[in-house]
Motif scaffolding. Structure first.
Motif, PDB file in Angstrom:
ATOM      1  N   UNK A 625      13.872  12.943   3.304  1.00 34.61           N
ATOM      2  CA  UNK A 625      12.569  13.556   3.076  1.00 34.61           C
ATOM      3  C   UNK A 625      12.070  13.252   1.663  1.00 34.61           C
ATOM      4  N   UNK A 626      10.826  12.814   1.585  1.00 41.66           N
ATOM      5  CA  UNK A 626      10.176  12.572   0.294  1.00 41.66           C
ATOM      6  C   UNK A 626       8.854  13.338   0.273  1.00 41.66           C
ATOM      7  N   UNK A 627       8.752  14.299  -0.638  1.00 43.38           N
ATOM      8  CA  UNK A 627       7.503  15.045  -0.802  1.00 43.38           C
ATOM      9  C   UNK A 627       6.594  14.248  -1.738  1.00 43.38           C
ATOM     10  N   UNK A 628       5.362  14.018  -1.295  1.00 45.88           N
ATOM     11  CA  UNK A 628       4.454  13.134  -2.031  1.00 45.88           C
ATOM     12  C   UNK A 628       3.378  13.899  -2.791  1.00 45.88           C
ATOM     13  N   UNK A 629       2.749  14.857  -2.131  1.00 48.63           N
ATOM     14  CA  UNK A 629       1.695  15.663  -2.755  1.00 48.63           C
ATOM     15  C   UNK A 629       1.942  17.117  -2.379  1.00 48.63           C
ATOM     16  N   UNK A 630       2.115  17.983  -3.377  1.00 47.81           N
ATOM     17  CA  UNK A 630       2.448  19.382  -3.130  1.00 47.81           C
ATOM     18  C   UNK A 630       1.198  20.202  -2.826  1.00 47.81           C
ATOM     19  N   UNK A 666      -8.071   9.055  -3.000  1.00 48.76           N
ATOM     20  CA  UNK A 666      -7.427   7.895  -3.622  1.00 48.76           C
ATOM     21  C   UNK A 666      -6.126   7.617  -2.876  1.00 48.76           C
ATOM     22  N   UNK A 667      -5.578   6.420  -3.052  1.00 41.32           N
ATOM     23  CA  UNK A 667      -4.296   6.116  -2.399  1.00 41.32           C
ATOM     24  C   UNK A 667      -3.189   7.064  -2.871  1.00 41.32           C
ATOM     25  N   UNK A 668      -2.264   7.353  -1.972  1.00 44.13           N
ATOM     26  CA  UNK A 668      -1.082   8.157  -2.288  1.00 44.13           C
ATOM     27  C   UNK A 668       0.109   7.213  -2.398  1.00 44.13           C
ATOM     28  N   UNK A 703       6.839  -2.725   0.755  1.00 45.33           N
ATOM     29  CA  UNK A 703       7.283  -1.457   0.211  1.00 45.33           C
ATOM     30  C   UNK A 703       6.922  -1.335  -1.257  1.00 45.33           C
ATOM     31  N   UNK A 704       6.974  -2.436  -1.961  1.00 43.10           N
ATOM     32  CA  UNK A 704       6.612  -2.448  -3.376  1.00 43.10           C
ATOM     33  C   UNK A 704       5.154  -2.026  -3.556  1.00 43.10           C
ATOM     34  N   UNK A 705       4.265  -2.595  -2.759  1.00 42.63           N
ATOM     35  CA  UNK A 705       2.838  -2.239  -2.854  1.00 42.63           C
ATOM     36  C   UNK A 705       2.614  -0.770  -2.507  1.00 42.63           C
ATOM     37  N   UNK A 706       3.232  -0.325  -1.426  1.00 43.07           N
ATOM     38  CA  UNK A 706       3.025   1.050  -0.967  1.00 43.07           C
ATOM     39  C   UNK A 706       3.542   2.070  -1.976  1.00 43.07           C
ATOM     40  N   UNK A 707       4.599   1.720  -2.713  1.00 43.30           N
ATOM     41  CA  UNK A 707       5.152   2.658  -3.684  1.00 43.30           C
ATOM     42  C   UNK A 707       4.515   2.514  -5.065  1.00 43.30           C
ATOM     43  N   UNK A 710       0.022   2.340  -3.436  1.00 41.03           N
ATOM     44  CA  UNK A 710      -0.165   3.430  -2.489  1.00 41.03           C
ATOM     45  C   UNK A 710      -1.060   3.065  -1.325  1.00 41.03           C
ATOM     46  N   UNK A 711      -1.357   4.077  -0.519  1.00 36.36           N
ATOM     47  CA  UNK A 711      -2.176   3.889   0.683  1.00 36.36           C
ATOM     48  C   UNK A 711      -2.937   5.190   0.915  1.00 36.36           C
ATOM     49  N   UNK A 712      -4.190   5.077   1.289  1.00 37.48           N
ATOM     50  CA  UNK A 712      -5.007   6.266   1.544  1.00 37.48           C
ATOM     51  C   UNK A 712      -4.977   6.605   3.033  1.00 37.48           C
ATOM     52  N   UNK A 713      -4.420   7.789   3.409  1.00 37.23           N
ATOM     53  CA  UNK A 713      -4.388   8.155   4.826  1.00 37.23           C
ATOM     54  C   UNK A 713      -5.732   8.640   5.346  1.00 37.23           C
TER      55      UNK A 713
END
Length: 730
Positions: A625-630, A666-668, A703-707, A710-713
């Motif tokens: 599990x990775x929490x991204x935005x609280x 914005x991208x997360x 994975x490098x780009x996404x981390x 980021x990516x906007x859902x």
């Protein structure tokens, strides 16, 4: 010359420290990332000199001085590994006893220690302590799970004095942590408000978290905490200790900032109204305190706990779970065989694995038509179920799903046959008016006859119906007017109750090792790793409002894995069914709705969501599990589960504020992916009649780009919940 003096001034303390450490007995307890170091001085006093990141050179533990002491320790035992009361100790003790001769002091000296490999990656260290003046012994146990970076600690107490010893306190663990400052996050609440986090900076003195409810012990305060050192921690940065006590009754967590500004942490059974009389040659074993240390934030700490729980504690923690349809919100107490068999068909049409019959199915002299009668009379109500449970089980199986049942076997209604026959089985004071919590009282599980009765309820049901597929075990009352008609030591009641419960559960788990059991207690009133040794899953809260559950499930996730967290789609709240479904998917999903009231799109969406869930649940249950935005500091909540091989991920995002134009603007940045791999991003749970811009042109990104970027859902007022799947591709 000046340089030589400076070098000498620097090296001499190190030389002195190494000489002292080499002369002492040093005990090193390690996992892959963590070390706990105990040192025994020339007077045989065992002290804790280190808890933190594992050093690469074990010999350098010998350079440690008195664990960060910044002044004079008058007692020399501020950092005792198990602080005794009554001697020279000036601070909060871990153990307090009165010997058989009336002496209220205790002194615990090191005798020896031993290590053993229990299994691959599990090392048990035992530290033996003894009072030099009395035949009184304490053994400290440290079970280090190497791969999971979790340490399980407990104590064993015994003596051979001529008469019983009175124990006023008997902690499980006593840790000592030096830092400049301490930030404690604890979790409190009430019914439907479970696990509300609150962070405070600890000041000089004592902070106590505890419960005195007897049963349903977590109702107001959870036995779990996060402790950040030097500065508040976040998901990826900061030193943090995550801890929880594996005990289903009264507990106490004490945090004492001592006169040297170091922190003493004492965890164990609450000594409130629980002086324990220990007979000669008898052993008292405390519950386990579980903790994990992280130098890289709360995310690492929670992933450690999840891996440990799945592999070493929760039954079938790496196995399967059943989706279910519960009848409660569809019928409440008003049902019969015809209604239920219709619901079986609804469950099959929906696509769940199991139908769960909730409260209201039992009692004849006093039919269970409301919550004021019948607990304890666990016979099928002949008017509602004239053909019995066996008939329902067969009907459910004929419809293509399994059948489960609700029980509350620890409780009794004052209006019941059981209460009339066995008033001495009930916890109550003989000369006080009865006082009820939810119209019920608690059975006295310190009584072996009551233990046999509770065991027989479940065992008889399963013996008669061997294909019964699931039990929801509820516990809705707390203990008022604590008194046992049969216990010779009234101050043992709170402890003996929990031990009696565990005896029943141990017998059941031994005979029925694979039976799915849900741990419920009026919601999340009993969620701990003592009970979760026997239950496959737990009910976090009766509050199933989708928005509220984002917060509740977020905070449980610090300590408990998704596979054990029951999340149901219900009619609570104002969110659309997609939002409620997306939230429930972040764990063990179920339904408590009237399927017949779903419109065509809602039913179609739910059927497809269950199929999708069946496909991706392994990633959610067993991934990291990775929490991204609280959700507490943002208008969004966002988190993701990543498979162990980093080839798949499921990403959940929710709008938690309805302010104008709020959303993911914005991208997360994602976490936990392999930077060298490429991932295809697709949206799941798309509602019928809507289009997904993400699926119209699926992105393939590294994975490098996404981390990094980021990516906007694309979460906004029109898309309040978004679930994305990331799949490794070439």
């Amino acid at each position: 010359m000046r340089l030589l003096v400076q070098i000498t001034a620097y090296l001499l303390p190190l030389f002195w420290a190494s000489q002292v450490a080499s002369a002492d007995n040093q005990i090193i307890i390690e996992t892959q990332q963590t070390a706990l170091v105990i040192r025994v001085d020339k007077d045989a006093d065992p002290t804790m000199v280190y808890l933190g990141k594992r050093l690469q050179q074990p010999t350098e533990y010998g350079l440690l001085t008195g664990n960060g002491k910044r002044g004079e320790d008058y007692t020399k035992i501020y950092n005792s590994v198990y602080t005794p009361a009554g001697g020279r100790n000036l601070l909060e003790p871990a153990i307090q006893v009165t010997h058989a001769d009336g002496n209220p002091s205790l002194d615990l000296k090191y005798v020896r220690h031993e290590k053993s490999d229990l299994a691959d990656g599990i090392v048990l260290t035992k530290v033996y302590l003894k009072d030099p003046q009395y035949p009184f012994e304490v053994t400290l146990f440290y079970k280090a799970y190497q791969k999971e970076d979790v340490i399980e600690q407990w104590s064993s107490i015994r003596h051979t004095e001529k008469k019983p010893v009175r124990m006023q306190k008997y902690a499980s663990a006593n840790l000592y942590l030096p830092a400049q400052s301490y930030y404690l996050t604890h979790f409190h609440g009430d019914w439907a408000q479970e696990m509300k986090p609150e962070e405070i900076q600890l000041s000089a003195g004592l902070k106590v978290l505890d419960t005195k409810l007897g049963t349903r012990a977590d109702l107001f305060q959870a036995p779990s905490f996060l402790l950040a050192l030097n500065k508040p921690a976040d998901e990826e940065t900061g030193e943090v200790l995550a801890g929880t006590l594996a005990w289903s009754g009264n507990y106490q967590l004490q945090f004492e900032v001592d006169p040297l500004r170091n922190l003493r942490l004492i965890s164990g059974i609450n000594p409130y109204a629980s002086e324990y009389t220990l007979a000669p040659n008898k052993e008292f074993v405390t519950p386990a305190f579980l903790f994990t240390y992280s130098a890289s934030g709360t995310g690492t700490a929670s992933r450690n706990m999840h891996r440990w729980a799945r592999k070493h504690r929760i039954p079938q923690g790496e196995g399967n779970r059943l989706t279910l349809l519960n009848n409660w919100e569809a019928t409440f107490f008003d049902f019969n065989e015809e209604k239920l068999t219709t619901l079986f068909k609804d469950g099959k049409k929906l696509g769940v694995d199991l139908f769960l019959l909730d409260d209201g199915w039992f009692g004849n002299k006093y039919p269970r038509n409301n919550d004021r009668t019948s607990l304890g009379d666990w016979q099928e109500n002949k008017q509602k179920l004239p053909h019995g449970l066996g008939y329902l089980i067969k009907e459910a199986e004929s419809a293509g799903i399994r059948f489960g049942i609700w029980l509350e076997p620890e409780m009794v209604s004052p209006k019941s046959e059981l209460y009339e026959k066995h008033p001495d089985w009930v916890i109550k004071l003989p000369n006080r008016a009865e006082y009820y919590f939810r119209n019920q009282l608690v059975l006295d599980l310190s009584n072996p006859k009551v233990q046999d009765f509770v065991y027989s309820i479940v065992d008889d049901m399963l013996t008669k119906n061997p294909t019964l597929g699931y039990i929801k075990w509820d516990c809705n009352a707390v203990i008022y007017n604590a008194f046992s008609a049969t216990n010779a030591n009234q101050s043992h009641l709170y402890i003996d109750y929990v031990q009696g419960l565990y005896k029943v559960l141990e017998r059941l788990r031994t005979k029925y090792p694979t039976l799915p059991l849900m741990l419920c207690s009026g919601g999340g009133g009993r969620v701990d790793y003592g009970a979760l040794k026997y239950f496959t899953e737990f009910w976090p809260s009766d509050n199933t409002d989708g928005l509220e559950r984002v917060f509740i499930q977020w905070d449980y996730s610090y300590f408990y894995p998704a596979i054990a967290t029951c999340n149901h789609i219900t009619d609570w709240g104002k969110q659309p069914i997609k939002f409620r479904t997306d939230v429930a998917m972040m764990g063990k999903m179920g339904y408590d709705i009237v399927v017949g009231k779903l419109d065509e799109k809602e039913l179609s969406f739910s059927q497809e969501a269950l199929k999708t869930y069946s496909r991706v649940k392994e990633v959610i249950w067993k991934g990291d599990l990775f929490r991204l935005v609280a959700p507490y500091k943002n208008n969004l909540a966002s988190l993701m589960y990543v498979s162990e091989k980093q080839d798949k991920a499921v990403w959940f995002s929710y709008l938690v504020s309805n302010r104008y134009q709020e959303g993911s603007q914005a991208p997360i940045r994602l976490k936990g992916l392999n930077p060298a791999k490429k991932y295809k991003v697709q949206e799941l749970n798309v509602y019928p009649g809507t289009n997904s811009r993400i699926n119209q042109n699926p992105a393939v990104l590294s994975g490098d780009y996404l981390m990094t970027v980021g990516f906007n859902p694309v979460v906004d007022a029109r898309r309040t919940s978004v679930v994305l799947e990331l799949t490794e591709t070439n």
